[in-house]
Design an enzyme around this catalytic site. Structure first.
Site, PDB file in Angstrom:
ATOM      1  N   GLY A   1      19.364 -35.018 -23.770  1.00 49.59           N
ATOM      2  CA  GLY A   1      17.908 -35.145 -23.749  1.00 49.59           C
ATOM      3  C   GLY A   1      17.172 -33.876 -24.145  1.00 49.59           C
TER       4      GLY A   1
ATOM      5  CD  GLU B   1      20.437 -38.528 -17.156  1.00 51.20           C
ATOM      6  OE1 GLU B   1      20.279 -39.760 -17.082  1.00 51.20           O
ATOM      7  OE2 GLU B   1      20.326 -37.892 -18.226  1.00 51.20           O
TER       8      GLU B   1
ATOM      9  CD1 TRP C   1      19.152 -48.653 -24.229  1.00 47.46           C
ATOM     10  CD2 TRP C   1      18.024 -50.392 -23.378  1.00 47.46           C
ATOM     11  NE1 TRP C   1      19.210 -49.671 -25.151  1.00 47.46           N
ATOM     12  CE2 TRP C   1      18.527 -50.761 -24.646  1.00 47.46           C
ATOM     13  CE3 TRP C   1      17.292 -51.330 -22.654  1.00 47.46           C
ATOM     14  CZ2 TRP C   1      18.308 -52.021 -25.200  1.00 47.46           C
ATOM     15  CZ3 TRP C   1      17.080 -52.587 -23.203  1.00 47.46           C
ATOM     16  CH2 TRP C   1      17.581 -52.925 -24.476  1.00 47.46           C
ATOM     17  CE  LYS C   2      20.148 -40.757 -20.618  1.00 46.18           C
ATOM     18  NZ  LYS C   2      20.146 -39.303 -20.676  1.00 46.18           N
TER      19      LYS C   2
ATOM     20  CG  HIS D   1      24.948 -40.329 -17.313  1.00 40.87           C
ATOM     21  ND1 HIS D   1      23.979 -39.397 -17.044  1.00 40.87           N
ATOM     22  CD2 HIS D   1      24.938 -40.513 -18.657  1.00 40.87           C
ATOM     23  CE1 HIS D   1      23.401 -39.047 -18.191  1.00 40.87           C
ATOM     24  NE2 HIS D   1      23.966 -39.704 -19.179  1.00 40.87           N
TER      25      HIS D   1
ATOM     26  CD  GLU E   1      26.827 -38.646 -22.105  1.00 42.40           C
ATOM     27  OE1 GLU E   1      26.248 -39.206 -23.032  1.00 42.40           O
ATOM     28  OE2 GLU E   1      26.511 -38.783 -20.916  1.00 42.40           O
TER      29      GLU E   1
ATOM     30  CB  SER F   1      20.721 -34.147 -28.664  1.00 41.05           C
ATOM     31  OG  SER F   1      19.961 -33.805 -27.522  1.00 41.05           O
TER      32      SER F   1
ATOM     33  N   GLY G   1      21.536 -41.686 -25.811  1.00 39.44           N
ATOM     34  CA  GLY G   1      20.425 -41.869 -24.882  1.00 39.44           C
ATOM     35  C   GLY G   1      19.145 -42.145 -25.655  1.00 39.44           C
ATOM     36  N   GLY G   2      18.333 -41.118 -25.835  1.00 41.97           N
ATOM     37  CA  GLY G   2      17.007 -41.254 -26.444  1.00 41.97           C
ATOM     38  C   GLY G   2      16.993 -42.080 -27.724  1.00 41.97           C
TER      39      GLY G   2
HETATM   40  P1  PGA Z   1      20.610 -38.215 -25.127  1.00 40.64           P
HETATM   41  O1  PGA Z   1      21.389 -38.768 -23.828  1.00 40.64           O
HETATM   42  O2  PGA Z   1      21.215 -38.901 -26.327  1.00 40.64           O
HETATM   43  O3  PGA Z   1      19.176 -38.575 -24.911  1.00 40.64           O
HETATM   44  O4  PGA Z   1      20.838 -36.737 -25.164  1.00 40.64           O
HETATM   45  C1  PGA Z   1      22.763 -39.053 -23.843  1.00 40.64           C
HETATM   46  C2  PGA Z   1      23.178 -39.571 -22.480  1.00 40.64           C
HETATM   47  O5  PGA Z   1      22.699 -39.076 -21.455  1.00 40.64           O
HETATM   48  O6  PGA Z   1      24.013 -40.512 -22.389  1.00 40.64           O
END
Ligand code: PGA
Length: 248
Positions: free
Chosen positions: A171, A95, A10-11, A93, A165, A211, A232-233
């Site tokens: 994203g 990020e 969910w970030k 991750h 990833e 994605s 993610g999203g």
């Molecule tokens: P995303 O993110 O599905 O929004 O591309 C994946 C993630 O960062 O784990």
């Protein structure tokens, strides 16, 4: 055998009422299946979400620190996470690597603490766009694994969950094609086999993230070396997340 996993990262999204609503919906929508479903909410919500759990998912954390306890303002320890019902954590991750300067060496320490504490983790790896464009993505990802994971022994390695990833797909709406993803997953499994043996490599779970959505999950999950997804999203909408789980 590798596990089948769909995990939602969910970030730093959703306020508490939105998080509780999403979990209420998942409690209704998720059916019994052989897929291991995990949600990674902001750590603030781990306790309430664990209490709301009707058994169809696990709750994990997006981050944890290496120390046991003590003067580490802002950080959380594995024992604290376990005490509120968290069963698994993300490590590395992109990020965290990019915005919080987490290096391969530091991530190795996290891996070691998680193993010592018998705490499951998903180890994330993946290359940025410029590395993909230079064609050096395999070397880049291999080094991430070598520097943070390949010091383990075969018994420890077989329980590891890796998430590939590619950063350019996170994203952005740009998914790696099933062919690009499978090529990297196959490489990852073969590096694990070279280092730890084929039997271990066959047990390692390798997820794809970037994605991943209902429209492409089935094609990705049908690849021989893709054991599931880190989403993610699309994990922020219960219908999309459940559809991805059903894609298995
Ligand atoms: P995303 O993110 O599905 O929004 O591309 C994946 C993630 O960062 O784990």
């Amino acid at each position: 055998m590798a596990q089948k996993i769909v995990a939602g990262n969910w970030k730093m999204n959703l306020e508490s009422d939105e998080a509780f609503q999403l979990i209420d919906e998942l409690n209704t929508e998720l059916e019994e299946s052989d897929v291991r479903v995990i949600v990674f909410p902001p750590s603030l919500y781990v306790l309430p979400l664990s209490k709301m759990n009707k058994g169809s998912y696990e709750v994990g954390v997006q981050n944890f620190y290496t120390a046991e306890s003590g003067a580490y303002t802002g950080e959380i320890a594995i024992d604290q996470i376990k005490s509120v019902g968290g069963s698994i954590g993300l490590i590395g991750h992109s990020e965290r690597r990019e915005y919080f300067n987490e290096t391969n060496a530091f991530l190795k320490e996290k891996v070691d603490v998680a193993i010592e504490k018998d705490f499951d983790f998903i180890f994330c790896c993946g290359e940025p766009l410029e590395i993909r464009e230079s064609g050096k993505q395999a070397d880049f990802v291999k080094l991430q694994l070598e520097e943070s994971l390949f010091h383990l022994n075969a018994k420890q390695m077989e329980d590891v969950i890796i998430a590939y990833e590619p950063i350019w797909a996170i994203g952005t709406g740009v998914t790696a094609t099933a062919e690009q993803a499978e090529m990297m997953h196959k490489d990852i499994r073969s590096w694990v086999a070279d280092k730890f043996g084929q039997e271990t490599a066959d047990k390692v779970t390798i997820l794809y993230g970037g994605s991943c959505k209902p429209g492409n999950a089935e094609e990705l999950f049908s690849c021989a070396n893709i054991d599931g997804g880190l989403i993610g999203g699309a994990s922020l909408k219960s219908t999309d997340f459940s559809a991805i789980i059903k894609a298995f």
